[in-house]
Design an enzyme around this catalytic site. Structure first.
Site, PDB file in Angstrom:
ATOM      1  N   ALA A 122       0.711  -1.109  -0.002  1.00  0.00           N
ATOM      2  CA  ALA A 122       0.012   0.124   0.095  1.00  0.00           C
ATOM      3  C   ALA A 122       0.720   1.091  -0.110  1.00  0.00           C
ATOM      4  CB  ALA A 122      -1.027  -0.028   1.112  1.00  0.00           C
TER       5      ALA A 122
ATOM      6  N   GLY B 165      -0.149  -5.961   0.352  1.00  0.00           N
ATOM      7  CA  GLY B 165      -1.049  -5.779  -0.713  1.00  0.00           C
ATOM      8  C   GLY B 165      -0.540  -6.119  -2.044  1.00  0.00           C
TER       9      GLY B 165
ATOM     10  N   GLU C   7      -1.084  -9.866  -2.135  1.00  0.00           N
ATOM     11  CA  GLU C   7      -2.208 -10.122  -2.337  1.00  0.00           C
ATOM     12  C   GLU C   7      -2.821 -10.074  -3.528  1.00  0.00           C
ATOM     13  OE1 GLU C   7      -4.512  -8.960   2.092  1.00  0.00           O
ATOM     14  OE2 GLU C   7      -3.362  -7.421   1.172  1.00  0.00           O
TER      15      GLU C   7
ATOM     16  N   GLU D  68       1.924  -7.269   7.556  1.00  0.00           N
ATOM     17  CA  GLU D  68       1.009  -6.382   8.242  1.00  0.00           C
ATOM     18  C   GLU D  68       1.096  -6.311   9.716  1.00  0.00           C
ATOM     19  OE1 GLU D  68      -0.725  -7.146   4.046  1.00  0.00           O
ATOM     20  OE2 GLU D  68       0.415  -8.018   5.672  1.00  0.00           O
TER      21      GLU D  68
END
Length: 298
Positions: A63, A102, A105, A125
């Site tokens: 992110a 992310g 992901e 995270e």
């Protein structure tokens, strides 16, 4: 500002290339660019499959730290990931450098994953007092198994390509450190003949005969520390949801748990410390030392 995501055509392949230096953070501009490029590729009858890759030194470090603490800017990452996974044309990810948070992901939403020999993969995270919030706790165990997924999420540490291949996180590894685009296309073309393969539809496997009891034992071992950090416990809850609920319901539960972590004061303190380290790193770089890593993560 140049478009951070481009679509080019190579015979029947649509090449979607992400380039947003220094670490290809998944900013709003990148997310919207990914959705637009995917839509264009799906609408082009000449294209039969898609290769998702990144320019620069890595696939994506996650992110954009500049968006932390601000209202969501659409499309949010879960929407982008859902669009990629739902593609009617096979999508292959080419992964080099790091794929973190992310970024990983996003890669897990692709139907196949190929990697450079020196690539690294992680969901860090927990180090910021969070859990993966875009399907990481749901797709990772479907790719590598429940136990390995929990270990990877709780540690927050990246793994290398060799381990990722052994676990099933990636489907193939290039032979050389530098793999030309033409070679990537050849490798990817060998996979797409198998068709679309949504990660969400894969069976979630566990080594233990009683995985829910095993998860309960892990939760007991993670009794809330004095710091009040909720993230490890919430990660176990998200994996329990993966085992007990249909995918969509479990995904919604993951998002609820992610938002609970996001609202905790412990998370805010960790993010502030992370930002401070990033400012210190940039200061060192300006003085001729350190590196030029921007504050991006999961």
């Amino acid at each position: 500002m140049c478009n951070p995501v481009t679509l080019t055509r190579h015979e029947s392949c649509g090449l979607i290339t992400l380039f947003s230096p220094p670490v290809n953070a998944l900013s709003q501009a990148v997310r919207s660019g990914l959705v637009a490029a995917l839509d264009d590729a799906l609408e082009d009858p000449r294209l039969e499959w898609i290769l998702l890759q990144s320019g620069g030194r890595c696939f994506s470090a996650g992110a954009d730290i500049k968006e932390f603490g601000k209202p969501p800017q659409f499309p949010v990452l879960p929407e982008v990931i859902h669009a990629i996974e739902s593609s009617s044309k096979p999508v292959v990810a080419w992964l080099h450098g790091v794929s973190l948070g992310g970024g990983l992901e996003l890669a897990m939403a692709c139907h196949y994953r190929l990697a450079a020999p020196d690539a690294r993969f992680g969901l860090p995270e927990v180090k910021l007092g969070l859990i993966p919030g875009a399907g990481g706790t749901q797709r990772l165990p479907r790719l590598i198994g429940l136990e390995a997924a929990l270990e990877m999420i709780l540690s927050g540490e990246p793994i290398g390509t060799r381990q990722a291949r052994e676990l099933g996180l990636v489907d193939g590894v290039a032979d050389e450190g530098h793999t030309p685009e033409a070679a990537r296309l050849v490798m990817a073309a060998e996979l797409v003949g198998q068709g679309v393969r949504p990660t969400r539809k894969r069976e979630l496997l566990a080594t233990h005969e009683a995985p829910l009891e095993w998860l309960a034992a892990q939760r007991e071992a993670l009794a809330l520390p004095a710091s009040g950090d909720l993230a490890p416990l919430k990660a176990v809850e998200a994996l329990e949801a993966a085992m007990t609920h249909p995918f969509d319901k479990a995904l919604a539960r993951e998002r609820e748990l992610f938002l609970e972590c996001l609202a905790s004061p412990q998370r805010q303190a960790k993010v502030e410390a992370f930002l401070a380290r990033g400012r210190h790193s940039r200061s060192l770089n300006a003085d001729g030392g350190g590196d030029n890593t921007r504050g991006t993560t999961a």
